[in-house]
Design an enzyme around this catalytic site. Structure first.
Site, PDB file in Angstrom:
ATOM      1  N   ASP A  30     -16.354  78.756  -3.197  1.00  0.00           N
ATOM      2  CA  ASP A  30     -17.232  77.650  -3.608  1.00  0.00           C
ATOM      3  C   ASP A  30     -18.666  78.148  -3.651  1.00  0.00           C
ATOM      4  O   ASP A  30     -19.026  79.089  -2.945  1.00  0.00           O
ATOM      5  CB  ASP A  30     -17.102  76.455  -2.657  1.00  0.00           C
ATOM      6  CG  ASP A  30     -17.465  75.150  -3.345  1.00  0.00           C
ATOM      7  OD1 ASP A  30     -16.562  74.337  -3.633  1.00  0.00           O
ATOM      8  OD2 ASP A  30     -18.677  74.939  -3.633  1.00  0.00           O
ATOM      9  N   GLU A 164      -7.042  60.376  -3.695  1.00  0.00           N
ATOM     10  CA  GLU A 164      -7.887  60.489  -2.503  1.00  0.00           C
ATOM     11  C   GLU A 164      -7.430  59.434  -1.496  1.00  0.00           C
ATOM     12  O   GLU A 164      -7.062  58.329  -1.858  1.00  0.00           O
ATOM     13  CB  GLU A 164      -9.351  60.279  -2.884  1.00  0.00           C
ATOM     14  CG  GLU A 164      -9.890  61.477  -3.642  1.00  0.00           C
ATOM     15  CD  GLU A 164     -11.289  61.271  -4.201  1.00  0.00           C
ATOM     16  OE1 GLU A 164     -12.014  60.394  -3.718  1.00  0.00           O
ATOM     17  OE2 GLU A 164     -11.647  62.004  -5.130  1.00  0.00           O
ATOM     18  N   ASN A 235      -3.412  59.007 -16.389  1.00  0.00           N
ATOM     19  CA  ASN A 235      -4.582  58.230 -15.951  1.00  0.00           C
ATOM     20  C   ASN A 235      -4.918  57.105 -16.916  1.00  0.00           C
ATOM     21  O   ASN A 235      -5.376  56.042 -16.513  1.00  0.00           O
ATOM     22  CB  ASN A 235      -5.787  59.154 -15.733  1.00  0.00           C
ATOM     23  CG  ASN A 235      -5.757  59.756 -14.347  1.00  0.00           C
ATOM     24  OD1 ASN A 235      -4.869  59.448 -13.536  1.00  0.00           O
ATOM     25  ND2 ASN A 235      -6.703  60.619 -14.033  1.00  0.00           N
ATOM     26  N   PHE A 276       0.070  49.098  -8.976  1.00  0.00           N
ATOM     27  CA  PHE A 276      -1.092  49.129  -9.879  1.00  0.00           C
ATOM     28  C   PHE A 276      -1.255  47.853 -10.691  1.00  0.00           C
ATOM     29  O   PHE A 276      -1.673  47.886 -11.848  1.00  0.00           O
ATOM     30  CB  PHE A 276      -1.015  50.360 -10.797  1.00  0.00           C
ATOM     31  CG  PHE A 276      -1.890  51.472 -10.267  1.00  0.00           C
ATOM     32  CD1 PHE A 276      -1.571  52.102  -9.083  1.00  0.00           C
ATOM     33  CD2 PHE A 276      -3.045  51.851 -10.927  1.00  0.00           C
ATOM     34  CE1 PHE A 276      -2.398  53.086  -8.558  1.00  0.00           C
ATOM     35  CE2 PHE A 276      -3.872  52.838 -10.411  1.00  0.00           C
ATOM     36  CZ  PHE A 276      -3.552  53.458  -9.216  1.00  0.00           C
ATOM     37  N   CYS A 287     -12.029  59.874 -11.332  1.00  0.00           N
ATOM     38  CA  CYS A 287     -11.079  60.288 -12.376  1.00  0.00           C
ATOM     39  C   CYS A 287     -10.874  59.293 -13.518  1.00  0.00           C
ATOM     40  O   CYS A 287     -10.971  59.676 -14.679  1.00  0.00           O
ATOM     41  CB  CYS A 287      -9.733  60.603 -11.732  1.00  0.00           C
ATOM     42  SG  CYS A 287      -9.813  62.085 -10.719  1.00  0.00           S
TER      43      CYS A 287
HETATM   44  N1  LIG Z   1     -10.604  63.897  -6.822  1.00  0.00           N
HETATM   45  C1  LIG Z   1      -9.423  63.544  -7.252  1.00  0.00           C
HETATM   46  O1  LIG Z   1      -8.815  62.585  -6.766  1.00  0.00           O
HETATM   47  C2  LIG Z   1      -8.767  64.292  -8.377  1.00  0.00           C
HETATM   48  C3  LIG Z   1      -7.400  64.086  -8.634  1.00  0.00           C
HETATM   49  C4  LIG Z   1      -6.804  64.798  -9.676  1.00  0.00           C
HETATM   50  C5  LIG Z   1      -7.547  65.667 -10.439  1.00  0.00           C
HETATM   51  N2  LIG Z   1      -8.883  65.832 -10.174  1.00  0.00           N
HETATM   52  C6  LIG Z   1      -9.626  66.790 -10.988  1.00  0.00           C
HETATM   53  O2  LIG Z   1      -9.836  67.973 -10.224  1.00  0.00           O
HETATM   54  C7  LIG Z   1     -11.109  68.543 -10.528  1.00  0.00           C
HETATM   55  C8  LIG Z   1     -11.920  68.698  -9.258  1.00  0.00           C
HETATM   56  O3  LIG Z   1     -12.172  67.404  -8.732  1.00  0.00           O
HETATM   57  P1  LIG Z   1     -12.742  67.204  -7.262  1.00  0.00           P
HETATM   58  O4  LIG Z   1     -12.713  65.736  -7.012  1.00  0.00           O
HETATM   59  O5  LIG Z   1     -12.045  68.107  -6.321  1.00  0.00           O
HETATM   60  O6  LIG Z   1     -14.248  67.708  -7.469  1.00  0.00           O
HETATM   61  P2  LIG Z   1     -15.339  68.025  -6.349  1.00  0.00           P
HETATM   62  O7  LIG Z   1     -16.653  67.749  -6.977  1.00  0.00           O
HETATM   63  O8  LIG Z   1     -14.982  67.346  -5.065  1.00  0.00           O
HETATM   64  O9  LIG Z   1     -15.188  69.595  -6.093  1.00  0.00           O
HETATM   65  C9  LIG Z   1     -15.578  70.560  -6.999  1.00  0.00           C
HETATM   66  C10 LIG Z   1     -16.077  71.761  -6.209  1.00  0.00           C
HETATM   67  O10 LIG Z   1     -16.295  72.842  -7.110  1.00  0.00           O
HETATM   68  C11 LIG Z   1     -17.401  73.582  -6.645  1.00  0.00           C
HETATM   69  N3  LIG Z   1     -17.878  74.444  -7.727  1.00  0.00           N
HETATM   70  C12 LIG Z   1     -18.642  74.147  -8.806  1.00  0.00           C
HETATM   71  N4  LIG Z   1     -18.830  75.229  -9.578  1.00  0.00           N
HETATM   72  C13 LIG Z   1     -18.181  76.250  -8.993  1.00  0.00           C
HETATM   73  C14 LIG Z   1     -17.995  77.621  -9.314  1.00  0.00           C
HETATM   74  N5  LIG Z   1     -18.510  78.147 -10.418  1.00  0.00           N
HETATM   75  N6  LIG Z   1     -17.282  78.383  -8.468  1.00  0.00           N
HETATM   76  C15 LIG Z   1     -16.737  77.862  -7.349  1.00  0.00           C
HETATM   77  N7  LIG Z   1     -16.863  76.557  -6.999  1.00  0.00           N
HETATM   78  C16 LIG Z   1     -17.587  75.766  -7.804  1.00  0.00           C
HETATM   79  C17 LIG Z   1     -18.368  72.518  -6.189  1.00  0.00           C
HETATM   80  O11 LIG Z   1     -19.355  73.035  -5.310  1.00  0.00           O
HETATM   81  C18 LIG Z   1     -17.410  71.537  -5.486  1.00  0.00           C
HETATM   82  O12 LIG Z   1     -17.248  71.840  -4.121  1.00  0.00           O
HETATM   83  C19 LIG Z   1     -11.735  67.631 -11.571  1.00  0.00           C
HETATM   84  O13 LIG Z   1     -11.440  68.122 -12.850  1.00  0.00           O
HETATM   85  C20 LIG Z   1     -11.011  66.326 -11.366  1.00  0.00           C
HETATM   86  O14 LIG Z   1     -10.959  65.544 -12.532  1.00  0.00           O
HETATM   87  C21 LIG Z   1      -9.495  65.183  -9.159  1.00  0.00           C
END
Ligand SMILES: NC(=O)c1ccc[n+]([C@@H]2O[C@H](COP(=O)([O-])OP(=O)(O)OC[C@H]3O[C@@H](n4cnc5c(N)ncnc54)[C@H](O)[C@@H]3O)[C@@H](O)[C@H]2O)c1
Length: 458
Positions: A30, A164, A235, A276, A287
């Site tokens: 990260d 989440e 979604n 839902f 999302c």
């Molecule tokens: N949150 C959810 O419930 C969920 C569920 C399914 C899918 N998703 C998808 O998963 C993806 C991530 O979502 P999230 O909620 O975990 O996001 P998030 O913002 O919680 O985490 C993303 C992380 O990536 C890091 N990051 C950014 N650029 C980077 C790089 N170049 N190298 C390394 N790390 C880097 C950020 O610092 C951050 O910690 C998104 O595309 C989202 O749509 C999320």
């Protein structure tokens, strides 16, 4: 297997920790130094049930570490997940800057004498596997001055469906695993990685027992475009289901029917299903809004007008506005009124504020010069950090928020709120007005107590 996960957020951290629990060697990469430090100290940077225990176990066993330096880990990896954020741009298209950066970095550190499966776990627009392949190659060329040899890496799609609040449970016991790949060797490697989950052969953690009846997890293997599309379609369908329930609620309210019974009545039809279908102030979170907007954007890129998806979006926007409308109907002017607001997170079980309905409601209340007093069991720290300039008061408990308030708005259906007796709330409110945006209270009891109660669709 050696696994690297780019992005230690809600998805990357949970995925990495679960894979480490299954005895894969996991390195989380990260760009945020505070996240990396916290994870290495076994402290979760996010609120997620079971995560603290899990992190402690995998840090102790030495199977997981976090780092800002990708070089060694990437070079020695078998599988590299990209799980960085893909937030929406103003026009609805997802911002792929973080994916681009991660892909370039990966390309710079791949070796020529191994094979790598690089996996899009982030939700990325349809066709992104090709794009990521190109960016990885760009990274390699930038570093070595020549293209990466054929066959060293391939990009696969493995969309994430965790929710989440139940993220670890969903990762250990998913409804299905979807793998999109163009090469059999990549698919085989990913199936190997997930085998303990697919066959449910791992020892369940004490705090997350295996649900009864789960024996094997369905696996969908397909091409990369279909895998990417499955995520968006899922979604879009889920948000449409909620917008449908909300539209029915709005009609129920006008004709005098009760949406909760109506949805129970339709949900028992096995073709519809009961999940839902809760009417309320609408969906939010990181999302649904973003993915729906991205799918609409994609459809339009190809000259298709996605009328149903646009209506799903429209109903949701109206639903949020309905909270203020109901409040104005009850209190008339909101200037100087003390409005208690229960729940900041977009849903219970998380501290995530991204696109939470509470945010648009608070903004509008502040615009109308109301005094806003908020309480949330876990999301208040994030609120203070992310919106330091908002002129809102933080209460020490749900009931403290209500003390002397002119109205209570329920924005998130946390269980702790359900357990608070209406009589206790009534005794503390200055005006007996409750706008129950999540239908958690009993309207009949509220009416017996003399509360001016407004639910959604009842
Ligand atoms: N949150 C959810 O419930 C969920 C569920 C399914 C899918 N998703 C998808 O998963 C993806 C991530 O979502 P999230 O909620 O975990 O996001 P998030 O913002 O919680 O985490 C993303 C992380 O990536 C890091 N990051 C950014 N650029 C980077 C790089 N170049 N190298 C390394 N790390 C880097 C950020 O610092 C951050 O910690 C998104 O595309 C989202 O749509 C999320």
């Amino acid at each position: 297997m050696n696994v690297v996960v780019f992005g230690a957020g809600y998805v990357g951290l949970v995925t990495g920790a679960v894979l480490a629990e299954l005895e894969h060697h996991v390195t989380l990469i990260d760009v945020d130094p505070s996240k990396v430090a916290m994870i290495n100290q076994a402290q979760p940077p996010i609120f997620e049930y079971g995560l603290e225990n899990l992190l402690q176990r995998v840090r102790q066993s030495g199977m997981l570490e976090a780092s800002m330096d990708p070089s060694q880990a990437v070079q020695n990896a078998d599988i590299i997940f990209i799980a960085v954020g893909t937030p929406p741009l103003p026009d609805g298209a997802p911002n792929l800057d973080y994916v681009h950066q991660a892909a370039m970095t990966i390309g710079q550190h791949l070796g020529e004498n191994r094979t790598y499966v690089i996996v899009n776990k982030a939700t990325v627009p349809i066709g992104s596997a090709n794009l990521v392949e190109m960016w990885i190659d760009d990274g390699f060329v930038q570093k070595w001055g020549h293209p990466i040899p054929e066959g060293v890496f391939t990009v696969a799609s493995n969309p994430e469906f965790l929710r989440e609040g139940t993220a670890i449970h969903d990762t250990l016991y998913p409804d299905r695993i979807v793998l999109g790949a163009d090469h059999a060797w990549a698919l085989e490697r990913l199936i190997d990685l997930y085998q303990p989950i697919l066959d449910q052969t791992f020892e369940p953690p004490g705090d997350l027992p295996r649900p009864l009846g789960i024996q094997r997890i369905p696996l969908i293997t397909t091409d990369r475009l279909s895998a990417e599309m499955i995520k968006y379609a899922a979604n879009a369908f889920l948000s449409t289901k909620i917008s449908f329930a909300n539209e029915m609620a709005n009609i129920c309210e006008r004709v005098g029917a009760d949406i909760t019974t109506v949805m129970q009545g339709i949900g028992l039809d096995t073709r519809i299903g009961s999940k839902f279908l809760n009417a309320g102030i609408g969906w939010g979170g990181s999302c649904f809004g973003k993915d729906l907007a991205a799918l609409i954007y994609t459809a339009k890129e190809y000259g298709y007008e996605p009328a149903l998806l646009e209506s799903t979006q429209h109903v949701n926007i109206q639903q949020r506005k309905g909270v203020i409308k109901r409040l104005q109907e009850e209190l008339k002017t909101l200037k100087g009124r003390r409005i208690a607001l229960w729940g900041l997170a977009f849903k219970p079980g998380t501290d995530d504020l991204r696109d939470a309905p509470s945010l648009s409601v608070i903004q509008e209340l502040l615009h109308l010069n109301a005094r806003v007093i908020v309480y949330d069991p876990v999301a208040m720290d994030n609120m203070r950090k992310q919106y330091p300039h908002w002129d809102i008061r933080y209460a020490s408990s749900a009931l403290a928020a209500v003390d002397g308030a002119h109205a209570l708005l329920v924005m998130t259906e946390w269980d702790v709120f359900r357990q608070i007796p209406l009589a206790e709330i009534m005794s503390r409110l200055d005006f007996p007005v409750i706008i129950d945006g999540r239908n958690i209270f009993d309207p009949q009891e509220a009416s017996r107590l003399g509360i001016r109660y407004r639910g959604i669709g009842r």
